[in-house]
Design a protein around this motif. Structure first.
Motif, short mmCIF file in Angstrom:
data_model
loop_
_atom_site.label_atom_id
_atom_site.label_comp_id
_atom_site.label_asym_id
_atom_site.label_seq_id
_atom_site.Cartn_x
_atom_site.Cartn_y
_atom_site.Cartn_z
N ARG A 9 10.79 3.16 -7.31
CA ARG A 9 11.87 3.91 -7.37
C ARG A 9 12.16 5.06 -6.25
N TYR A 10 13.48 5.33 -5.97
CA TYR A 10 13.91 6.26 -4.82
C TYR A 10 14.80 7.55 -5.74
N GLY A 11 14.72 8.57 -4.85
CA GLY A 11 15.56 9.51 -5.39
C GLY A 11 16.82 9.30 -4.76
N ASP A 12 17.76 9.72 -5.35
CA ASP A 12 19.31 9.65 -4.96
C ASP A 12 19.62 9.84 -3.90
N SER A 13 18.95 10.85 -3.10
CA SER A 13 19.63 11.48 -1.99
C SER A 13 18.93 10.34 -0.51
N VAL A 14 17.95 9.32 -1.00
CA VAL A 14 17.30 8.57 0.06
C VAL A 14 17.69 7.12 -0.10
N GLN A 15 18.23 6.98 -1.34
CA GLN A 15 18.40 5.55 -1.59
C GLN A 15 19.17 4.72 -0.67
N GLY A 16 18.76 3.55 -0.33
CA GLY A 16 19.22 2.84 0.85
C GLY A 16 19.09 2.94 2.18
N ARG A 17 18.48 4.31 2.38
CA ARG A 17 18.09 4.56 3.89
C ARG A 17 16.48 4.84 3.97
N PHE A 18 15.90 5.04 2.87
CA PHE A 18 14.45 4.90 2.92
C PHE A 18 13.69 3.80 2.39
N THR A 19 12.49 3.34 2.62
CA THR A 19 11.78 2.29 2.33
C THR A 19 10.46 2.47 1.96
N VAL A 20 9.70 2.51 0.84
CA VAL A 20 8.42 2.86 0.67
C VAL A 20 7.93 1.37 0.50
N SER A 21 6.73 1.22 0.94
CA SER A 21 5.72 0.05 1.08
C SER A 21 4.27 0.42 0.93
N ARG A 22 3.42 -0.43 0.58
CA ARG A 22 2.00 -0.15 0.57
C ARG A 22 1.16 -1.26 1.09
N ASP A 23 0.26 -0.90 1.50
CA ASP A 23 -0.66 -2.21 2.10
C ASP A 23 -2.21 -1.78 1.39
N ASN A 24 -2.31 -2.53 0.25
CA ASN A 24 -3.59 -2.39 -0.46
C ASN A 24 -4.92 -2.64 0.21
N SER A 25 -4.74 -3.27 1.42
CA SER A 25 -5.95 -3.69 1.99
C SER A 25 -6.34 -2.79 3.01
N LYS A 26 -5.43 -1.76 3.27
CA LYS A 26 -5.70 -0.78 4.24
C LYS A 26 -5.66 0.65 3.64
N ASN A 27 -5.31 0.73 2.30
CA ASN A 27 -5.40 1.88 1.55
C ASN A 27 -4.50 2.81 1.95
N THR A 28 -3.30 2.32 2.33
CA THR A 28 -2.12 3.00 2.75
C THR A 28 -0.59 2.81 2.41
N VAL A 29 -0.02 3.98 2.24
CA VAL A 29 1.47 3.66 1.71
C VAL A 29 2.07 4.34 2.85
N TYR A 30 3.47 3.74 3.04
CA TYR A 30 4.31 4.04 4.21
C TYR A 30 5.64 4.51 3.60
N LEU A 31 6.14 5.24 4.27
CA LEU A 31 7.55 5.52 4.19
C LEU A 31 8.40 5.28 5.45
N GLN A 32 9.34 4.28 5.20
CA GLN A 32 10.11 4.01 6.51
C GLN A 32 11.40 4.91 6.18
N MET A 33 11.65 5.71 7.20
CA MET A 33 13.00 6.74 6.84
C MET A 33 13.96 6.33 8.07
N ASN A 34 15.08 5.74 7.68
CA ASN A 34 16.03 5.30 8.71
C ASN A 34 17.38 6.17 8.44
N THR A 35 18.14 6.16 9.45
CA THR A 35 19.33 7.08 9.38
C THR A 35 19.18 8.46 9.06
#
Length: 128
Positions: free
Chosen positions: A59-85
């Motif tokens: 899920r995303y907040g309304d203000s970032v929907q379509g511009r931000f992407t959240v992902s995770r790599d369970n093998s690296k114990n890491t979550v990411y937030l790609q922020m564009n525009t």
């Protein structure tokens, strides 16, 4: 003791991109719902994104929907937030958060006080 450490913040020009990372230690990463919030001085912490343990429920907040992407790599114990525009309104301290043994993104995820663990925050500045 679960510890979250964010990285990747910095200065970016309007329209630019940044990727934030958050590493979890002291717990079994794959069992944690992971989220991102942001906060500016004088305002409440704002929900940005959340991702379930299997990476499917997101899920995303309304203000970032379509511009931000959240992902995770369970093998690296890491979550990411790609922020564009990125826009000036995106400037804030970004916080990573975790909730244990929650396997889908529920409505409580939007509320900062429902999260169990927090990182120290990373500053994102958007300026030309």
């Amino acid at each position: 003791q679960v510890v979250l450490v964010e990285s990747g913040g910095g200065l970016v020009q309007p329209g630019g991109s940044l990727r934030l990372s958050c590493a979890l230690s002291g717990g079994i990463f794959s069992q944690y719902l992971m989220g991102w919030f942001r906060q500016v001085p004088g305002k409440e912490r704002e929900f940005v994104a959340a991702i379930a343990t299997n990476g499917v429920s997101i899920r995303y907040g309304d203000s970032v929907q379509g511009r931000f992407t959240v992902s995770r790599d369970n093998s690296k114990n890491t979550v990411y937030l790609q922020m564009n525009t990125l826009q000036s309104d995106d400037a804030a301290v970004y916080y990573c958060a975790a909730r244990g043994r929650i396997y889908y993104v529920d409505n409580l995820a939007y509320h900062a006080d429902s999260w169990n663990y927090w990182g120290q925050g990373t500053q994102v500045t958007v300026s030309s």
